[in-house]
Design a protein around this motif. Structure first.
Motif, PDB file in Angstrom:
ATOM      1  N   PHE A  61       0.880  -1.172   0.000  1.00  0.00           N
ATOM      2  CA  PHE A  61       0.000   0.000   0.000  1.00  0.00           C
ATOM      3  C   PHE A  61       0.912   1.215   0.000  1.00  0.00           C
ATOM      4  CE2 PHE A  61      -3.240   2.942   1.579  1.00  0.00           C
ATOM      5  CZ  PHE A  61      -4.437   2.402   1.107  1.00  0.00           C
ATOM      6  N   ALA A  62       0.588   2.197  -0.801  1.00  0.00           N
ATOM      7  CA  ALA A  62       1.449   3.372  -0.944  1.00  0.00           C
ATOM      8  C   ALA A  62       0.790   4.600  -0.334  1.00  0.00           C
ATOM      9  CB  ALA A  62       1.752   3.625  -2.420  1.00  0.00           C
ATOM     10  N   ASP A  63       1.599   5.613  -0.025  1.00  0.00           N
ATOM     11  CA  ASP A  63       1.015   6.839   0.513  1.00  0.00           C
ATOM     12  C   ASP A  63       0.056   7.463  -0.488  1.00  0.00           C
ATOM     13  OD1 ASP A  63       3.121   7.418  -1.186  1.00  0.00           O
ATOM     14  OD2 ASP A  63       3.871   9.104   0.000  1.00  0.00           O
ATOM     15  N   SER A  64       0.315   7.282  -1.789  1.00  0.00           N
ATOM     16  CA  SER A  64      -0.598   7.812  -2.794  1.00  0.00           C
ATOM     17  C   SER A  64      -1.935   7.075  -2.805  1.00  0.00           C
ATOM     18  CB  SER A  64       0.053   7.727  -4.181  1.00  0.00           C
ATOM     19  OG  SER A  64       0.370   6.386  -4.506  1.00  0.00           O
ATOM     20  N   ASP A  65      -1.990   5.884  -2.233  1.00  0.00           N
ATOM     21  CA  ASP A  65      -3.254   5.162  -2.116  1.00  0.00           C
ATOM     22  C   ASP A  65      -4.134   5.744  -1.014  1.00  0.00           C
ATOM     23  OD1 ASP A  65      -2.585   3.289  -4.128  1.00  0.00           O
ATOM     24  OD2 ASP A  65      -1.420   2.126  -2.682  1.00  0.00           O
ATOM     25  N   GLY A  66      -3.527   6.507  -0.119  1.00  0.00           N
ATOM     26  CA  GLY A  66      -4.322   7.218   0.874  1.00  0.00           C
ATOM     27  C   GLY A  66      -4.359   6.589   2.247  1.00  0.00           C
ATOM     28  N   TYR A  67      -3.213   6.611   2.956  1.00  0.00           N
ATOM     29  CA  TYR A  67      -3.202   6.083   4.321  1.00  0.00           C
ATOM     30  C   TYR A  67      -4.193   6.823   5.210  1.00  0.00           C
ATOM     31  CZ  TYR A  67       1.096   3.385   3.495  1.00  0.00           C
ATOM     32  OH  TYR A  67       2.020   2.483   3.046  1.00  0.00           O
ATOM     33  N   THR A  68      -4.220   8.138   5.095  1.00  0.00           N
ATOM     34  CA  THR A  68      -5.088   8.931   5.969  1.00  0.00           C
ATOM     35  C   THR A  68      -6.556   8.613   5.714  1.00  0.00           C
ATOM     36  OG1 THR A  68      -3.460  10.720   6.044  1.00  0.00           O
ATOM     37  CG2 THR A  68      -5.722  11.261   6.662  1.00  0.00           C
ATOM     38  N   ALA A  69      -6.946   8.516   4.451  1.00  0.00           N
ATOM     39  CA  ALA A  69      -8.335   8.191   4.127  1.00  0.00           C
ATOM     40  C   ALA A  69      -8.691   6.790   4.624  1.00  0.00           C
ATOM     41  CB  ALA A  69      -8.562   8.289   2.620  1.00  0.00           C
ATOM     42  N   PHE A  70      -7.755   5.848   4.475  1.00  0.00           N
ATOM     43  CA  PHE A  70      -8.006   4.497   4.974  1.00  0.00           C
ATOM     44  C   PHE A  70      -8.253   4.523   6.477  1.00  0.00           C
ATOM     45  CE2 PHE A  70      -6.903   0.457   6.809  1.00  0.00           C
ATOM     46  CZ  PHE A  70      -7.397  -0.486   5.920  1.00  0.00           C
ATOM     47  N   ALA A  71      -7.407   5.243   7.206  1.00  0.00           N
ATOM     48  CA  ALA A  71      -7.558   5.318   8.654  1.00  0.00           C
ATOM     49  C   ALA A  71      -8.893   5.943   9.042  1.00  0.00           C
ATOM     50  CB  ALA A  71      -6.397   6.112   9.254  1.00  0.00           C
ATOM     51  N   GLU A  72      -9.291   6.997   8.355  1.00  0.00           N
ATOM     52  CA  GLU A  72     -10.560   7.658   8.677  1.00  0.00           C
ATOM     53  C   GLU A  72     -11.746   6.740   8.410  1.00  0.00           C
ATOM     54  OE1 GLU A  72     -10.343  11.148   6.297  1.00  0.00           O
ATOM     55  OE2 GLU A  72      -9.100  12.265   7.743  1.00  0.00           O
ATOM     56  N   ARG A  73     -11.679   5.975   7.334  1.00  0.00           N
ATOM     57  CA  ARG A  73     -12.791   5.103   6.977  1.00  0.00           C
ATOM     58  C   ARG A  73     -12.934   3.911   7.919  1.00  0.00           C
ATOM     59  NH1 ARG A  73     -11.686   4.734   0.403  1.00  0.00           N
ATOM     60  NH2 ARG A  73     -13.296   6.230  -0.232  1.00  0.00           N
ATOM     61  N   THR A  74     -11.864   3.526   8.584  1.00  0.00           N
ATOM     62  CA  THR A  74     -11.874   2.284   9.359  1.00  0.00           C
ATOM     63  C   THR A  74     -11.674   2.507  10.852  1.00  0.00           C
ATOM     64  OG1 THR A  74      -9.502   1.981   8.936  1.00  0.00           O
ATOM     65  CG2 THR A  74     -11.046   0.946   7.383  1.00  0.00           C
ATOM     66  N   ARG A  75     -11.773   3.741  11.292  1.00  0.00           N
ATOM     67  CA  ARG A  75     -11.494   4.051  12.694  1.00  0.00           C
ATOM     68  C   ARG A  75     -12.441   3.326  13.650  1.00  0.00           C
ATOM     69  NH1 ARG A  75      -6.846   6.423  13.359  1.00  0.00           N
ATOM     70  NH2 ARG A  75      -7.366   8.304  12.168  1.00  0.00           N
ATOM     71  N   HIS A  76     -13.614   2.912  13.166  1.00  0.00           N
ATOM     72  CA  HIS A  76     -14.627   2.303  14.028  1.00  0.00           C
ATOM     73  C   HIS A  76     -14.511   0.788  14.129  1.00  0.00           C
ATOM     74  CE1 HIS A  76     -16.073   1.974   9.936  1.00  0.00           C
ATOM     75  NE2 HIS A  76     -16.988   1.112  10.311  1.00  0.00           N
ATOM     76  N   VAL A  77     -13.515   0.200  13.466  1.00  0.00           N
ATOM     77  CA  VAL A  77     -13.367  -1.253  13.482  1.00  0.00           C
ATOM     78  C   VAL A  77     -11.926  -1.603  13.861  1.00  0.00           C
ATOM     79  CG1 VAL A  77     -15.151  -1.579  11.723  1.00  0.00           C
ATOM     80  CG2 VAL A  77     -12.737  -1.430  11.033  1.00  0.00           C
ATOM     81  N   PRO A  78     -11.680  -2.857  14.276  1.00  0.00           N
ATOM     82  CA  PRO A  78     -10.290  -3.260  14.483  1.00  0.00           C
ATOM     83  C   PRO A  78      -9.536  -3.272  13.156  1.00  0.00           C
ATOM     84  CG  PRO A  78     -11.784  -5.135  14.779  1.00  0.00           C
ATOM     85  CD  PRO A  78     -12.633  -3.912  14.665  1.00  0.00           C
ATOM     86  N   VAL A  79      -8.329  -2.715  13.169  1.00  0.00           N
ATOM     87  CA  VAL A  79      -7.493  -2.618  11.973  1.00  0.00           C
ATOM     88  C   VAL A  79      -6.114  -3.199  12.298  1.00  0.00           C
ATOM     89  CG1 VAL A  79      -6.389  -1.060  10.327  1.00  0.00           C
ATOM     90  CG2 VAL A  79      -8.706  -0.574  11.141  1.00  0.00           C
ATOM     91  N   HIS A  80      -5.627  -4.095  11.431  1.00  0.00           N
ATOM     92  CA  HIS A  80      -4.316  -4.717  11.630  1.00  0.00           C
ATOM     93  C   HIS A  80      -3.421  -4.433  10.426  1.00  0.00           C
ATOM     94  CE1 HIS A  80      -5.468  -7.883  14.892  1.00  0.00           C
ATOM     95  NE2 HIS A  80      -6.281  -6.836  14.957  1.00  0.00           N
ATOM     96  N   ILE A  81      -2.109  -4.532  10.648  1.00  0.00           N
ATOM     97  CA  ILE A  81      -1.132  -4.373   9.566  1.00  0.00           C
ATOM     98  C   ILE A  81       0.131  -5.135   9.922  1.00  0.00           C
ATOM     99  CG2 ILE A  81      -0.252  -2.206  10.558  1.00  0.00           C
ATOM    100  CD1 ILE A  81       0.383  -1.292   7.677  1.00  0.00           C
ATOM    101  N   HIS A  82       0.738  -5.824   8.931  1.00  0.00           N
ATOM    102  CA  HIS A  82       2.090  -6.355   9.092  1.00  0.00           C
ATOM    103  C   HIS A  82       3.042  -5.158   9.144  1.00  0.00           C
ATOM    104  CE1 HIS A  82       0.475  -9.991   6.682  1.00  0.00           C
ATOM    105  NE2 HIS A  82       0.639 -10.401   7.921  1.00  0.00           N
ATOM    106  N   LEU A  83       3.856  -5.090  10.183  1.00  0.00           N
ATOM    107  CA  LEU A  83       4.738  -3.928  10.339  1.00  0.00           C
ATOM    108  C   LEU A  83       6.179  -4.367  10.567  1.00  0.00           C
ATOM    109  CD1 LEU A  83       4.743  -0.747  10.701  1.00  0.00           C
ATOM    110  CD2 LEU A  83       4.910  -1.255  13.147  1.00  0.00           C
ATOM    111  N   SER A  84       7.073  -3.862   9.721  1.00  0.00           N
ATOM    112  CA  SER A  84       8.519  -4.057   9.921  1.00  0.00           C
ATOM    113  C   SER A  84       8.864  -5.513  10.212  1.00  0.00           C
ATOM    114  CB  SER A  84       9.026  -3.142  11.050  1.00  0.00           C
ATOM    115  OG  SER A  84       8.928  -1.795  10.673  1.00  0.00           O
ATOM    116  N   GLU A  85       8.266  -6.395   9.410  1.00  0.00           N
ATOM    117  CA  GLU A  85       8.538  -7.818   9.594  1.00  0.00           C
ATOM    118  C   GLU A  85       9.946  -8.169   9.119  1.00  0.00           C
ATOM    119  OE1 GLU A  85       6.440 -12.119   8.462  1.00  0.00           O
ATOM    120  OE2 GLU A  85       5.645 -10.254   7.640  1.00  0.00           O
ATOM    121  N   GLN A  86      10.438  -7.437   8.113  1.00  0.00           N
ATOM    122  CA  GLN A  86      11.746  -7.713   7.525  1.00  0.00           C
ATOM    123  C   GLN A  86      12.582  -6.428   7.456  1.00  0.00           C
ATOM    124  OE1 GLN A  86      12.835 -10.744   6.577  1.00  0.00           O
ATOM    125  NE2 GLN A  86      10.914 -11.595   7.362  1.00  0.00           N
TER     126      GLN A  86
END
Length: 456
Positions: free
Chosen positions: A220-245
């Motif tokens: 997922f890229a910043d141009s895809d809209g991290y902020t918009a994604f966060a705003e749309r999903t703030r009401h549900v549990p949200v997970h992400i793979h982070l710094s696995e490698q």
């Protein structure tokens, strides 16, 4: 209709109590009484140590088909990933239902009452949507219902094929079935899943919740809209793979000049509804960002060691304010007690000191905090008002015999395995009794058949 269970011993965080009488009605615990030395007439006796149901906060159900195969030879995470993609390319909604049903039944046998399914296998192999664009996700929800456990479907946005120091790559090969084209198209499809979420009912708050996920900053890229994604999903549990490698961090620094955790923080992504999965290779600033936002972190020690990923900074994350959850991820094994044990033992190896967490703290990660990360704050404890989800482990097996019952938490974490689970109850109804799954009578056979069908 109310049902009463007599618990020979029960972990009532933080202590073990003998002779506990528990009544469940409408899927919830309605009464709990200690000091009952023998089961009264009509009560279902659960002998051993009863714990709150275990929460598997990170699962990829189809990875179960890789067990054994993925362990042959050497390689890295990146070479393992190619084997995983090959399996992903073969699944259909019907075969995924069969496989997931068997995997979730295996989880029930291991005392798991709720799974967080990190789901990105959305479309047909060439990327064409099914007639029902959520056919694969609905297959997973149905599979969990058949197996008798709860599910939080973490429907995942996976739009890019990877991240190098030169930028993002397009989806390719098996990845094509993961993608929705754009973040808006992901959101439109994800929104259609709203009708799959159960309202609270006589079965105890329903079995399905719908959450969301970003696969990673690689996908997922910043141009895809991290902020918009966060705003749309703030009401549900949200997970992400982070710094696995480390390679993920290096590419993110080269392209964005920031670590993945900072990139997401600048988009206001982190919050109490978010969970970082793995979080293996973090800076001190990353740890402070996650802890300060009260974002949970899901550690998956058996997968992280199987893939030689490394040991994440779990103690530092917890000290900073991040609750810890546990997941079986690739299902090298399905055993949340082993995940809890491994988190502590990994730290002992790294630091050459003992006692980073108490047994009660490790059980909390496997129960209450894991459920909270899946949008189930009313589960993971034995108390009136909580969901009537619990599991009982034997205290008389070759692994657990000997210690006094008052040390049951220590025995559960440092000696017991999934093989010691005797009973699993979800919404007040027995799913596993005396080590047998009541809905999937031959779980091993179901696993073997489903995996053989996928492998062809």
């Amino acid at each position: 209709m109310p049902v009463t269970y007599w618990l020979e011993h029960a972990w009532l965080d933080p202590a073990v109590e003998p002779g506990v009488l528990l009544t469940a009605d409408g899927g919830r615990i309605t009464a709990l009484r200690t000091g009952t030395p023998a089961p009264p007439p009509g009560a279902v006796a659960l002998r051993g140590l009863t714990l709150p149901g275990l929460a598997n906060a990170h699962s990829h159900a189809f990875h179960r088909a890789l067990r054994g195969t993925a362990q042959r030879g050497g390689g890295t995470f990146w070479t393992w990933r190619e084997t995983m993609y090959a399996t992903a390319s073969l699944l259909t909604p019907d075969s995924y239902f069969d496989l997931a049903r068997a995997v979730y039944a295996e989880m029930a046998l291991a005392g798991i009452t709720c799974v967080g399914e990190f789901h990105y296998l959305h479309h047909q192999p060439d990327g064409t949507p099914y007639a029902d664009p959520n056919a694969m996700g609905r297959a997973l929800i149905a599979a969990a219902a058949e197996a008798g456990i709860r599910i939080t479907l973490l429907d995942t946005a996976y739009l890019r094929g990877g991240l190098t120091e030169r930028g993002h790559l397009p989806l390719d090969g098996a990845q094509r079935r993961f993608g929705d084209g754009t973040a808006d198209q992901w959101y439109d499809r994800w929104s259609l899943l709203a009708d799959a979420e159960d309202a609270e009912d006589a079965n105890g708050a329903g079995h399905a919740r719908i959450g969301a996920a970003l696969h990673s900053v690689r996908a997922f890229a910043d141009s895809d809209g991290y902020t918009a994604f966060a705003e749309r999903t703030r009401h549900v549990p949200v997970h992400i793979h982070l710094s696995e490698q480390p390679a993920e961090n290096d590419a993110c620094l080269a392209v964005h000049g920031r670590t993945p955790a900072r990139l997401l923080a600048d988009a206001d992504f982190w919050g109490p509804n978010t969970t970082a999965v793995h979080a293996t290779h973090l800076t001190g600033e990353d740890i402070a960002l996650l802890g300060g936002a009260r974002s949970a972190v899901c550690m998956c020690p058996t997968t992280e060691r199987d893939l030689a990923d490394g040991i994440g900074p779990a103690p530092a994350l917890q000290r900073a304010g991040s609750p810890l959850a546990l997941g079986s991820d690739s299902h090298a094994v399905v055993d949340l007690l082993e995940e809890a044990r491994a988190m502590e033992l990994n730290e002992r190896l790294r630091t050459r000191t003992r006692g980073h967490w108490t047994a009660a703290e490790l059980l909390r990660a496997a129960t209450a905090d894991g459920h909270a990360s899946l949008g189930r704050p009313d589960a993971g404890r034995l108390a009136p008002g909580a969901l009537a989800d619990f599991t009982t482990i034997a205290l008389d097996s070759v692994r657990t015999a000997g210690p006094p019952p008052r040390l049951g938490a220590e025995t559960a974490v440092f000696a017991a395995t999934a093989a010691d689970v005797r009973h699993t109850v979800v919404a007040g109804r027995q799913i596993v009794a005396d080590g047998r799954h009541l809905r999937v009578p031959d779980v091993a056979g179901a696993l073997a058949a489903a995996i053989a069908a996928v492998r062809g």
